[in-house]
Design a protein around this motif. Structure first.
Motif, short mmCIF file in Angstrom:
data_model
loop_
_atom_site.label_atom_id
_atom_site.label_comp_id
_atom_site.label_asym_id
_atom_site.label_seq_id
_atom_site.Cartn_x
_atom_site.Cartn_y
_atom_site.Cartn_z
N LEU A 1 0.85 -1.19 0.00
CA LEU A 1 0.00 0.00 0.00
C LEU A 1 0.89 1.24 0.00
CD1 LEU A 1 -2.76 1.34 0.14
CD2 LEU A 1 -2.76 0.96 2.61
N ALA A 2 0.94 1.92 -1.14
CA ALA A 2 1.79 3.10 -1.31
C ALA A 2 1.00 4.19 -2.01
CB ALA A 2 3.04 2.74 -2.10
N ALA A 3 -0.19 4.45 -1.51
CA ALA A 3 -1.10 5.40 -2.15
C ALA A 3 -1.05 6.78 -1.52
CB ALA A 3 -2.53 4.84 -2.10
N GLY B 1 1.49 -10.52 4.56
CA GLY B 1 1.55 -10.21 3.14
C GLY B 1 1.09 -8.81 2.79
N LEU B 2 0.66 -8.02 3.81
CA LEU B 2 0.26 -6.65 3.58
C LEU B 2 1.38 -5.72 4.05
CD1 LEU B 2 -1.77 -4.40 2.88
CD2 LEU B 2 -2.72 -4.66 5.18
N TYR B 3 1.84 -4.89 3.15
CA TYR B 3 2.95 -3.98 3.45
C TYR B 3 2.48 -2.53 3.26
CZ TYR B 3 5.67 -8.26 3.00
OH TYR B 3 6.15 -9.53 3.16
N VAL B 4 3.03 -1.65 4.08
CA VAL B 4 2.66 -0.24 4.03
C VAL B 4 3.91 0.60 3.79
CG1 VAL B 4 1.67 1.70 5.31
CG2 VAL B 4 0.70 -0.60 5.57
N ALA B 5 3.80 1.58 2.90
CA ALA B 5 4.90 2.52 2.65
C ALA B 5 4.27 3.87 2.34
CB ALA B 5 5.77 2.04 1.51
N THR B 6 4.03 4.65 3.37
CA THR B 6 3.39 5.95 3.18
C THR B 6 3.71 6.86 4.37
OG1 THR B 6 1.30 7.07 2.66
CG2 THR B 6 1.22 5.32 4.31
N GLY B 7 3.26 8.11 4.29
CA GLY B 7 3.49 9.06 5.38
C GLY B 7 4.83 9.76 5.30
N HIS B 8 5.35 9.93 4.08
CA HIS B 8 6.68 10.51 3.90
C HIS B 8 6.68 12.04 3.92
CE1 HIS B 8 7.28 6.40 2.49
NE2 HIS B 8 8.58 6.58 2.60
N THR B 9 5.55 12.66 4.17
CA THR B 9 5.40 14.11 4.17
C THR B 9 6.00 14.69 2.89
OG1 THR B 9 7.46 14.55 5.42
CG2 THR B 9 5.48 14.14 6.69
N CYS B 10 6.82 15.75 3.05
CA CYS B 10 7.42 16.39 1.88
C CYS B 10 8.72 15.73 1.45
CB CYS B 10 7.67 17.87 2.18
SG CYS B 10 8.54 18.13 3.74
N TRP B 11 9.10 14.62 2.08
CA TRP B 11 10.37 13.97 1.77
C TRP B 11 10.19 12.66 1.01
CZ3 TRP B 11 14.28 16.94 1.68
CH2 TRP B 11 14.43 17.98 2.60
N GLY B 12 9.09 12.50 0.29
CA GLY B 12 8.87 11.27 -0.46
C GLY B 12 9.90 11.06 -1.56
N ILE B 13 10.20 12.10 -2.33
CA ILE B 13 11.19 11.99 -3.40
C ILE B 13 12.55 11.64 -2.81
CG2 ILE B 13 12.41 13.23 -5.23
CD1 ILE B 13 9.56 12.67 -5.99
N CYS B 14 12.93 12.33 -1.75
CA CYS B 14 14.22 12.12 -1.11
C CYS B 14 14.36 10.70 -0.58
CB CYS B 14 14.39 13.13 0.02
SG CYS B 14 15.94 12.99 0.93
N ASN B 15 13.33 10.20 0.11
CA ASN B 15 13.45 8.92 0.81
C ASN B 15 12.88 7.73 0.06
OD1 ASN B 15 14.84 9.76 3.12
ND2 ASN B 15 12.97 10.57 4.04
N ALA B 16 12.49 7.93 -1.19
CA ALA B 16 11.94 6.82 -1.97
C ALA B 16 12.93 5.68 -2.18
CB ALA B 16 11.41 7.34 -3.30
N PRO B 17 14.18 5.94 -2.58
CA PRO B 17 15.09 4.81 -2.80
C PRO B 17 15.33 3.97 -1.55
CG PRO B 17 15.93 6.76 -3.89
CD PRO B 17 14.79 7.22 -3.01
N GLY B 18 15.50 4.62 -0.40
CA GLY B 18 15.70 3.87 0.82
C GLY B 18 14.48 3.05 1.19
#
Length: 412
Positions: A231-233, A367-384
């Motif tokens: 879930l990365a919406a 089997g359910l994974y979450v990747a969200t809540g990056h505020t304004c740093w989504g671009i910065c922290n996407a690779p990690g």
């Protein structure tokens, strides 16, 4: 997950987190396109990068937060740029970054607040991570001579954001180009992009079995089987997992195109502008490699629409940002505004919890994974984030100890 096991991985959300996760999954040593199917599901009719990912500033900084995720992401940005010619493909470059304080010229027009209609002002907290590297001795009464698009006599003070790392401590990418490139590179390895809006995550006996999805071709809801769901919406993630403590902050931005012959020096500024009639404004301004200049204003708490294609742009807010920026830059005043846009940032709303939320939501379903809540740093922290997700899904590894506080179990 053993290589011989059949896996159907669905990534919900075609933003930077979803597309970069698809890339890292497709480049993982245990990935086999014959036994592992990866699908990125995007609700927008306009393709990927339509949420905050396509309308962000694109800053990549060592001083961002959380530090433990930045420490993985920053070197990965450098590696990706070298491996895939990111300089030309998505505008990767190191850039000067600083805080600028000064006085805006009186243009005899109301600069406004930059806050969108229908919402109250909210901070984007972009400089929150810089608290750990504050250096008062770096403050100057003049801005650098190379900063050629700000009027020097308007400057009260200038300070580099992180003088300890110099030019190699802050970089930038064009967010739309970076996001679309990640999706294109993932597609080269067999990842599929599918249009459709997820309506429900299906769970049986404590494990995900797939998702329900609205098919835009016939308007019917259909079941898509899956062994793993990521879930990365972004701000829309709670629509599918209501217990997620994610709120949405809308932010407006504009892009400038200077007149022919004006060469904009590579600087990113966090401003504090004293305007006429007792007003203040703090737009962020980003010079980009193609001579485009991006500027964004404050956030607001207006209501999140049901679909990213329904995000409303307040033209008055965009005009306010323009007026604030041109009050300190004659070069941009003479240019034209090419884009007026808005997006919603995903903010972890659980007090004191920080964020983002990254990992397997075992308390909800295996089997359910979450990747969200990056505020304004989504671009910065996407690779990690993506590198971690690929290890969790394909190698069944637990989160490193230093990242444990980001696990969904602390938030759900």
């Amino acid at each position: 997950m053993a290589q011989t096991q059949q896996a159907d991985i669905i990534i919900i959300g075609g933003g930077i987190i979803g597309c970069t996760t698809a890339y890292y999954l497709s480049r993982h040593p245990l990935y086999n396109s014959e036994t592992t199917k990866i699908t990125v599901l995007e609700a927008s009719a306009n393709g990927v990068a339509q949420r905050a990912s396509g309308k962000a500033g694109g800053l990549v900084a060592r001083w961002a937060y959380p530090a433990e995720l930045v420490d993985i992401s920053f070197p990965e940005h450098i590696r990706l740029a070298k491996e895939h010619n990111g300089v030309d493909r998505w505008g990767f470059r190191f850039v000067e970054c600083g805080t600028w304080e000064g006085v805006g010229e009186d243009l005899k027009r109301d600069p406004g607040s930059g806050v969108g209609k229908g919402g109250n002002r909210k901070s984007l907290e972009k400089t929150l991570g810089a608290e750990r590297i504050a250096h008062a001795e770096g403050i100057n009464k003049r801005h650098p001579e190379g900063l050629n698009w700000i009027k020097q006599e308007l400057t009260v003070s200038y300070a580099p954001m992180d003088p300890t790392t110099g030019l190699e401590g802050t970089a930038q990418v064009h967010p739309y180009l970076f996001t679309t490139s990640m999706m294109e590179l993932a597609a080269e390895k067999g990842v599929k992009l599918r249009r459709g809006g997820a309506t429900c995550i299906s769970i049986e006996s404590g494990r995900v079995t797939g998702i329900q999805c609205m098919d835009p071709t016939d308007g019917l809801e259909k079941f898509i089987p899956a062994t793993h769901v990521i879930l990365a919406a972004g701000a829309w993630s709670p629509f599918l997992l209501p217990s997620l403590p994610i709120s949405a902050t809308r932010a407006h931005s504009v892009t400038f195109r200077p007149t022919a012959g004006i060469d904009i020096a590579p600087y990113v500024l966090f401003t504090d502008i004293k305007l006429p009639r007792g007003l203040h404004a703090s737009p962020e301004i980003y010079a980009r490699p193609d001579n485009e200049v991006y500027a964004c204003g404050p956030g607001d708490d207006s209501k999140l629409p049901g679909n990213v294609d329904e995000v409303e742009v307040d033209q008055t807010a965009c005009e306010s940002i323009r007026e604030q920026v041109v009050s300190i830059s004659p070069e941009l005043r003479e240019g034209t505004v090419e884009k007026r846009q808005a997006c919603f940032l995903p903010i972890v709303s659980q007090r004191g919890a920080g964020g983002p939320i990254v990992g397997e939501a075992k308390t909800v379903a295996k089997g359910l994974y979450v990747a969200t809540g990056h505020t304004c740093w989504g671009i910065c922290n996407a690779p990690g984030t993506a590198k971690i997700m690929a290890e969790l899904v394909l190698n069944s590894k637990a989160l490193p100890r230093k990242l444990k506080r980001l696990e969904p179990s602390h938030f759900l």
